[in-house]
Design an enzyme around this catalytic site. Structure first.
Site: not given
Length: 420
Positions: A385-386
């Site tokens: 997700c980062r």
């Protein structure tokens, strides 16, 4: 052909990753900081039967594939390599599998997914019933409050922080996020706030403690509600703050001065957005404000949900993301006047980097608490997700809407005053 040789042909001999395999072969950059170890031929079974990210995730979560080094950096490097991989290179991978009797035997067997993979059913019209939503939320949030304390830190805020400066800590950024929401909502002593999808009660307690607001939070997670009520009592805020284990659709009270929704909209479902915003609109007094904070898509050209994707299968069952314009249109059509919106995607990337660091710092404890498979799911999910927020695959928007009074008055300042 050895497995490592196949890898080397796919990504090149100078790849900044070292690969070792159960057959003793080795490829890539020797003694690299990033290492991938294929522990079993069954890893290839997952890759062949579920190609792409899902196959890699299954191999990693099941323990047939190990990663040594920072998993975010590995994903960053491997995504670039995989993006450049040609169809011919993928065919060579399959040819390498076919040439190896051990691999051929392994991939001929279709393995069951790891137990951490959830199956909520394929009937789309059953999504987002109260019962199914409760199961989906429980899958993700009822993991372990202790585990979340390690990952999230003292704030227990499982939503995007907002960094007021480059050198701000995670706790400072989470405080600033709650304060930003409070200021956008125009909270003042004596007001009443409804916080839907309240998590561990961070916004509820912030509003009560710092703004003297009577705040009610609701969550579908029993563990969150129990933790929040205990924290409220310990903070001496029971006269002002309350968190209930309750579906937001079952809130009976009305005439709230403000509604905050921080990280709930992702769970609502595209088909339910009109009724969702309509319900929140109905809970507000004239002049009341809604602050909707949620993950969004950069545009509306892709499906709302990837049914077979890693996130949907392992992390957020039935989660659906929409573009910011679509969400604002739904709010507007419900009756809200849109007064402000902003994108905080870079802030979410920084937040996730801190959560990843926290998990790595507590890795052995986390494995003991929730099991290695679940810990691996979280490690992979947060690092991925980062990368998604950094590369603009996903975004995070705050949208402020107001319920006009009978004279069309928004009761808003001429200019935004929350930045002062």
């Amino acid at each position: 052909m050895t497995l490592a040789k196949v890898f080397e042909e796919l990504v090149g001999a100078g790849a900044p990753v070292e690969l070792t395999a159960y057959d003793g072969s080795r490829a890539g950059l020797l003694d690299a900081d990033l290492r991938v170890h294929v522990k079993s031929p069954y890893a290839m079974s997952y890759l062949v039967h579920s190609p792409g990210a899902l196959g890699l995730a299954r191999a990693y979560v099941s323990g047939h594939l190990d990663v040594h080094g920072d998993i975010y950096t590995l994903l960053h490097e491997m995504t670039q390599l995989m993006d450049s991989m040609t169809v011919q290179a993928r065919l060579r991978l399959l040819a390498g599998v076919i040439d190896d009797p051990l691999l051929r035997a392994a991939v001929s067997r279709r393995l069951e997914p790891p137990p951490q993979e959830v199956r909520t059913g394929r009937t789309s019209w059953l999504r987002h019933t109260k019962r199914r939503d409760a199961r989906a939320i429980s899958h993700h949030y009822d993991v372990s409050n202790t585990f979340y304390e390690w990952v999230l830190g003292p704030s227990m805020a499982y939503t995007c922080a907002c960094y007021p400066s480059e050198d701000a800590t995670l706790e400072e950024a989470q405080f600033h996020k709650f304060d930003l929401v409070a200021k956008k909502l125009g909270l003042r002593p004596g007001m009443r706030l409804l916080d839907v999808g309240c998590g561990w009660g961070g916004m509820v307690m912030h509003a009560a403690k710092h703004y003297g607001v009577q705040a009610l939070g609701v969550t579908l997670s029993k563990q969150q509600a129990e933790w929040a009520q205990k924290a409220i009592a310990e903070a001496g805020l029971t006269e002002l703050a309350e968190v209930r284990h309750l579906d937001y659709r079952d809130v009976q009270e009305g005439d709230f001065d403000a509604v905050s929704s921080i990280g709930l909209t992702e769970h609502i479902g595209k088909a339910n957005l009109p009724s969702y915003f309509g319900f929140l609109y109905g809970k507000l007094k004239p002049g009341g404000r809604l602050l909707n904070h949620c993950i969004t898509r950069p545009d509306n050209t892709q499906p709302s949900m990837k049914k077979g994707g890693f996130i949907n299968r392992y992390v957020f069952p039935d989660g659906e993301l929409e573009g910011p314009g679509y969400l604002q249109s739904q709010m507007n059509d419900t009756g809200f006047e849109i007064r402000h919106q902003e994108n905080l995607r870079e802030h979410y990337a920084r937040t996730l980097a801190e959560w990843c660091r926290n998990l790595d710092d507590h890795w052995q404890e986390a494995v003991a608490e929730v099991g290695e498979g679940t810990a691996r799911v979280w490690r992979l999910y947060m690092a991925g997700c980062r990368l998604g927020f950094e590369r603009n695959w996903i975004q995070l928007h705050q949208v402020l809407g107001v319920k006009l009074d009978g004279d069309g008055d928004a009761r808003m300042p001429l200019r935004p005053d929350w930045g002062a």
